[in-house]
Scaffold this active site. Sequence first.
Site, mmCIF file in Angstrom:
data_model
loop_
_atom_site.group_PDB
_atom_site.id
_atom_site.type_symbol
_atom_site.label_atom_id
_atom_site.label_comp_id
_atom_site.label_asym_id
_atom_site.label_seq_id
_atom_site.Cartn_x
_atom_site.Cartn_y
_atom_site.Cartn_z
ATOM 1 C CD GLU A 84 11.222 -53.562 -43.517
ATOM 2 O OE1 GLU A 84 12.023 -52.778 -43.033
ATOM 3 O OE2 GLU A 84 10.122 -53.080 -43.955
ATOM 4 C CG ASP A 140 15.403 -47.327 -42.843
ATOM 5 O OD1 ASP A 140 15.614 -46.450 -42.057
ATOM 6 O OD2 ASP A 140 14.666 -48.266 -42.655
#
Length: 387
Positions: free
Chosen positions: A140, A156
């Site tokens: 990210e 996640d």
Amino acid sequence: MGTPAPAEATSAGEVTSAAEAAVPATLPLKITNNSGRDDRLYIYDLGTSLTTGQQGWADVSGTFHPWPAGGNPPTPAPDASIPGPAAGQSATIRIPRFSGRIYFSYGEKLVFKLTTGGLVQPAVQNPSDPNRNILFNWSEYTLNDSGLWLNSTQVDMFSAPYAVGVQRSDGSTTSTGHLRPGGYNGVFNALRTQPGGWAGLIQSRADGTVLRALSPGHGLETGGLPSGVLDDYVSRVWQKYASTTLTVTPFADQPNTKYYGRVSGGVMNFTNGSGTVVTSFQKPDADSVFGCHKLLDAPNDAVRGPISRTLCAGFNRSTLLANPDQPDPTTANFYRDAVTNHYARIIHAQMADGKAYTFPFDDVGNQESLVHDSDPRQAYLTLDPFS
């Protein structure tokens, strides 16, 4: 979950012209494939353009392409894949002013679809997700006038290993996200032998190929992890603070800003220094703790959000019983209780620098695997060996 968030400016004109000049419209990202795998590699740069505010993807040169309109049911997204370097080689792409993700997949292209609300991200906790049997991962990032924030994330899932880095204006580099030697297999082996159902987080192909370990929150969704996995610890915390005060100092740079928590009638109420109740929390379940949401929701405000993120870190790291002053800054105290976030514990233990992003507020106390520079010259994504 989410992209690394830059620190907020104190006024609309906070960003200086020097900072604006320092950060280019696109930044080179050097991708090095040290995976040792012969599979074809695919790269994707997806996110929200901070120039136009639109969702879309960037090509190899950093040119932004907005997504077309989606549908219901979802329609196939345009092929945004970029051919990645072969094993043992490197390639450089350019990334634009984005808040988004760099996906990479081995052997197969990822399947992306568009709804009327935008892009459907892979959600492999759903057994019908078309990416369920693909080996992939993502990083990210945010690139804006104030610089680059780039992280490795396990919020996640834990999957294909990689590290991130940045080159500063003086030529020096910093990186994070590398596993210890043997760390990739070490994570899965430790989950398999951890009592309490933690092996249920591991997803494999039908042929036995290990693909990933889901985060505990997603493990609850799939039934791979028992819903009551944290009940004992949460109950002990609620019992302790019925007769003891929990002191939360949520801002490292504001040591005099403190809130005081006590449980009464099954609810933990927090007061400020004047004794006024400023926010309250119902007794959280495991899903609320692992996701730092629902009963531990953390709005972007100045009071409840900062208290909640501190509580969330304390629950996941199981420091709330041992230390009534939170957050606990001593990493040696983390994950010491038998009832804890063993997913987070195991991954942190296998990281070369101990840093990882294993739950949404793992940045409390700067334990996250993040690189940042206000004047970046180059970013790095290094795909590491699996063995």
